[in-house]
Enzyme design. Structure first.
Site, PDB file in Angstrom:
ATOM      1  N   HIS A  84       0.816  -1.219   0.000  1.00  7.93           N
ATOM      2  CA  HIS A  84       0.000   0.000   0.000  1.00  7.93           C
ATOM      3  C   HIS A  84       0.850   1.269   0.000  1.00  7.93           C
ATOM      4  CE1 HIS A  84       0.043   0.003   4.578  1.00  7.93           C
ATOM      5  NE2 HIS A  84      -0.039   1.296   4.397  1.00  7.93           N
ATOM      6  N   ASP A 220       1.195  -7.684   2.431  1.00  5.86           N
ATOM      7  CA  ASP A 220       1.284  -6.248   2.116  1.00  5.86           C
ATOM      8  C   ASP A 220       2.748  -5.809   1.949  1.00  5.86           C
ATOM      9  OD1 ASP A 220       0.840  -3.557   1.812  1.00  5.86           O
ATOM     10  OD2 ASP A 220      -0.486  -3.360   3.547  1.00  5.86           O
ATOM     11  N   SER A 642       3.938   2.319   8.557  1.00  2.00           N
ATOM     12  CA  SER A 642       3.738   1.320   7.513  1.00  2.00           C
ATOM     13  C   SER A 642       5.058   1.105   6.792  1.00  2.00           C
ATOM     14  CB  SER A 642       2.687   1.781   6.514  1.00  2.00           C
ATOM     15  OG  SER A 642       1.432   1.406   6.965  1.00  2.00           O
TER      16      SER A 642
HETATM   17  N1  ARG Z   1      -4.912   0.647   7.665  1.00  2.00           N
HETATM   18  C1  ARG Z   1      -3.628   0.741   7.043  1.00  2.00           C
HETATM   19  C2  ARG Z   1      -3.143   2.196   7.115  1.00  2.00           C
HETATM   20  O1  ARG Z   1      -3.626   2.935   7.880  1.00  2.00           O
HETATM   21  C3  ARG Z   1      -3.620   0.182   5.653  1.00  2.00           C
HETATM   22  C4  ARG Z   1      -4.360   0.966   4.591  1.00  2.00           C
HETATM   23  C5  ARG Z   1      -4.293   0.385   3.204  1.00  2.00           C
HETATM   24  N2  ARG Z   1      -5.078  -0.819   3.054  1.00  2.00           N
HETATM   25  C6  ARG Z   1      -6.418  -0.838   2.738  1.00  2.00           C
HETATM   26  N3  ARG Z   1      -7.029  -1.994   2.655  1.00  2.00           N
HETATM   27  N4  ARG Z   1      -7.093   0.253   2.471  1.00  2.00           N
HETATM   28  O2  ARG Z   1      -2.624   2.873   6.285  1.00  2.00           O
HETATM   29  N1  GLU Z   2      -1.358   1.539   7.662  1.00  2.00           N
HETATM   30  C1  GLU Z   2      -0.740   2.591   8.430  1.00  2.00           C
HETATM   31  C2  GLU Z   2       0.292   3.364   7.619  1.00  2.00           C
HETATM   32  O1  GLU Z   2       0.199   3.476   6.454  1.00  2.00           O
HETATM   33  C3  GLU Z   2      -0.199   2.016   9.679  1.00  2.00           C
HETATM   34  C4  GLU Z   2      -1.344   1.730  10.547  1.00  2.00           C
HETATM   35  C5  GLU Z   2      -1.358   2.601  11.784  1.00  2.00           C
HETATM   36  O2  GLU Z   2      -0.684   2.165  12.733  1.00  2.00           O
HETATM   37  O3  GLU Z   2      -2.003   3.649  11.774  1.00  2.00           O
HETATM   38  O4  GLU Z   2       1.158   4.000   8.113  1.00  2.00           O
END
Ligand code: ARG
Ligand code: GLU
Length: 707
Positions: A84, A220, A642
């Site tokens: 991502h 991921d 991330s």
């Molecule tokens: N929750 C994660 C973050 O905050 C991953 C986001 C990307 N993945 C998704 N399925 N939208 O960035």
């Molecule tokens: N998916 C998050 C990022 O892109 C990390 C998730 C979080 O700890 O907020 O940094």
């Protein structure tokens, strides 16, 4: 005397250390954490983690594309980050015939690695405490503005004295609300190329359904490579650049780990607010998050209906929907977590004790009443701001029209540059735009806006337009029928006009004219007073934090995250999300097969993966007869972490951080060791996918494995 003793006792009681595993620590001060880290399982020294005299772990970590983390896993500049995090670039190289999102991408040799325009990574070279220089000449009697001017001058002088080699960047960041200042010097590389990415069915497996959720089975990850000039120094993209030879790279451990094993994370967390005043938390819980969640509910419902009806719309809105849903889910978890932890009440209890301690200390004893006063005004503006961003500016056509504002007014950017930018912007906008969805969203969001924003803060132009039209529906109909911004041809024609023609066209456009009047009103009536108040509040926090440190001398204060390099440490651990349920800390490949479903978009895995699992062809990546896929741990992380490496006690790579569980997202405000978990993909699953699914085993030869 007796009272003194009682106070001292109380003081001792409140002087709680940071809770187990809480904290995002500064690498240069990691020495102060060594005893604790080593007691919990770290086998390294502080110098192995951060040193300016010799190669250390820090030299294997980069900030990736401004918002993520990545790490070096070979001495040829090979970088590992999340799928991502690399998504924009994977998408940019994808076409209908070469759909790398759907099928994945693997460069078979360096010649096939794809340049990524705009992608930069930066290494931290060193960080230095420059508090004394930054505060030189600052006195207690200065006003807020005088202080800021003085500090800005000092900062400029420090930055100027910092000899700037080409390819380096320096910045000074404030920590602990302006009580400390640090100079950060970075080395920036802008030739970074895409090396490999799994199909989205692996890299985004579970999609938004599983996002923020445990148990998780997402691969991921994606791979990039840093290129440098022949002298190994940062260089602009050139075909003749060579793979960067780093000072160090991470060793990979295939040995696995068990629950309760020590782990740490090195990365770039974006923003946290652990020292908020109680009323600021109350605002999040009672107003901010509920309103923002409700407004996004509305948008998601409209998008979902549109996406279900039409395949083309589904493709157009996939990324938008993901972005809207990501924060929407996170805020719900945060709300739930803060409520469960009774964070407001806990903060109030702390403030009561602080007030008793501060009584008679002129530096501190007016802080809390002033917080109370400022916040009672602040929350009015904050609520309007939330509606401005989540309702008014969430209408796509309004945001799009807003980008044309520099054309109608004064702008420092040359005209030709502006036009070129707006042409690209226009192409991007119409590629993924469904007017029917936006028209419906406009009506729903404007209705909410007019209903919930206090009358004094509704722009008169909007009120007039509303009254004139008779209803929100009629207003939206008129706007969408008459504006040129719904037609790509009309916008392109506008961009061909002369300067004066353009201004006239824009100012006559009903949507643009309305946007401009509303925006001018908003800036003056809301944004300016809000900023002024926020500046006064921040000045209070500066004193409050200093006061808290004096009040709780034994508590370990770590600075809030501010997109600078940090270390978090904890252990691999499951948790109890609800009564009578325990979540194990590790998921395995069998879990992918349990979720596998060709009829559900988010769970339809590649056939190749099905075949491999059927044949149990796991190779050297198996552990206990299966392939470990993801795991959770107690490391304190946030957005920006991330792509961060998850390391074992020897500093070897065991996983790649990519998420938190949604119930634990309140850790940005209050961390709870019982429930807060970061989610990582197991390095063995990453390597399994590279080797078995992608057949890109040649990449393994350049990696270093721990013995
Ligand atoms: N929750 C994660 C973050 O905050 C991953 C986001 C990307 N993945 C998704 N399925 N939208 O960035
Ligand atoms: N998916 C998050 C990022 O892109 C990390 C998730 C979080 O700890 O907020 O940094």
């Amino acid at each position: 005397m007796k009272q003194r003793i009682i106070w001292n006792l109380l003081l001792l009681l409140c002087a709680a250390p940071a809770k187990a595993d809480e904290g995002m620590w500064l690498p240069s001060l990691i020495g102060a954490r060594m005893a604790d880290m080593q007691a919990k399982g770290l086998k390294l020294s502080a110098d192995d983690i951060y040193s300016i005299n010799r190669a250390c772990l820090k030299d294997a970590i980069v900030q990736f594309d401004g918002g993520c983390t990545a790490e070096l896993i070979s001495d040829k500049g090979l970088l590992l980050t999340n799928h991502h995090c690399g998504l924009d670039y994977i998408q940019a190289h994808s076409t209908e015939t070469h759909d790398y999102l759907k099928n994945g991408f693997w460069a078979a040799n360096p010649g096939e690695e794809l340049p990524c325009k705009g992608l930069r990574v930066r290494f931290l070279m060193h960080m230095t405490d420059v508090t004394a220089q930054a505060l030189k000449g600052v006195t207690a009697r200065m006003t807020g503005t005088e202080r800021t001017v003085r500090i800005n001058k000092n900062k400029a002088a420090i930055l100027k004295a910092e000899t700037k080699e080409p390819g380096t960047q320096a910045s000074i960041e404030s920590l602990y609300y302006g009580n400390r200042f640090y100079l950060f010097v970075y080395r920036v590389f802008d030739d970074v190329r895409l090396v490999g990415a799994p199909p989205s069915a692996i890299g985004k497996f579970g999609g938004d359904t599983d996002n923020w959720i445990w148990p998780r089975h997402t691969g991921d990850f994606s791979l990039f490579r840093i290129y440098a000039g022949k002298d190994n120094q940062p260089a602009e993209y050139a075909p003749g650049n060579v793979a960067y030879r780093p000072k160090t790279s991470l060793r990979i451990s295939l040995k696995g780990f068990r629950e309760n094993d020590f782990t740490f994370i090195y990365g770039v967390p974006g923003r946290t607010s652990e020292y908020l005043y109680s009323e600021a938390v109350r605002y999040i819980v009672e107003s901010g998050n509920p309103a923002k969640i409700r407004l996004r509910d509305i948008r998601l419902r409209i998008m979902k209906a549109g996406m279900e009806n039409d395949v083309a719309t589904r493709i157009k809105y996939t990324a938008k929907q993901a972005a809207v849903a990501n924060a929407w889910k996170k805020w719900q978890g945060e709300l739930k977590g803060l409520t469960r932890l009774k964070t407001v009440e806990k903060k109030q209890a702390l403030e009561t004790q602080f007030a008793a301690w501060a009584a008679g200390k002129p530096e501190y004893d007016t802080l809390l009443p002033r917080f109370a006063e400022y916040y009672s005004n602040w929350k009015v503006y904050a609520a309007v701001r939330d509606y401005q961003t989540e309702a008014f500016n969430a209408i796509e056509i309004i945001r799009y029209a807003a980008a044309f504002a520099p054309l109608a007014g004064k702008s420092d950017t040359p005209d030709t540059t502006l036009i070129r930018r707006l042409r690209t912007h226009t192409a991007d906008f119409f590629k993924d735009y469904a007017p029917a969805i936006d028209r419906q969203t406009c009506e729903a969001l404007l209705t909410e806006y007019l209903r919930h924003v206090p009358a004094a803060f509704i722009p008169p132009a909007l009120n007039d337009a509303h009254r004139h039209s008779g209803s929100v529906a009629a207003l939206c109909d008129t706007l969408y029928a008459r504006t040129l911004f719904t037609s790509r041809e009309a916008v392109e024609q506008l961009l061909r006009q002369t300067k004066s023609e353009r201004t006239r066209t824009l100012l006559h456009d009903p949507l643009f004219a309305l946007y401009r009047q509303c925006d001018n009103f908003y800036k003056e009536a809301v944004e300016e007073p809000y900023r002024a108040l926020q500046a006064r509040i921040d000045a209070l926090y500066r004193d409050y934090l200093r006061g808290l440190m004096a009040f709780q001398p034994h508590r370990d204060f770590y600075p809030d995250a501010n997109a600078t390099l940090r270390i978090a440490y904890g252990k691999v651990a499951g948790y109890t999300p609800v009564n009578a349920v325990y979540y194990l800390p590790q998921s395995t490949i069998e879990g992918i097969m349990e979720k596998d479903n060709p009829d559900i978009y988010d769970y339809n895995i590649p056939q190749r993966l099905r075949d491999i699992v059927a044949a149990r062809d796991y190779g050297r990546w198996a552990g206990h007869g299966t392939v470990p896929v993801a795991f959770i741990a107690t490391n304190h992380t946030t957005g920006g972490n991330s792509g961060s490496p998850v390391l074992n006690g020897n500093g070897e790579l065991i996983g790649l951080n990519f998420d938190r569980t949604w119930e634990s997202t309140m850790s940005d405000v209050e961390y709870d060791p019982a429930i807060c978990r970061n989610i990582a993909v197991d390095i063995r699953y990453v390597l399994f996918v590279i080797d078995k699914v992608a057949g890109a085993d040649y990449l393994l030869h350049e990696m270093n494995f721990a013995l």
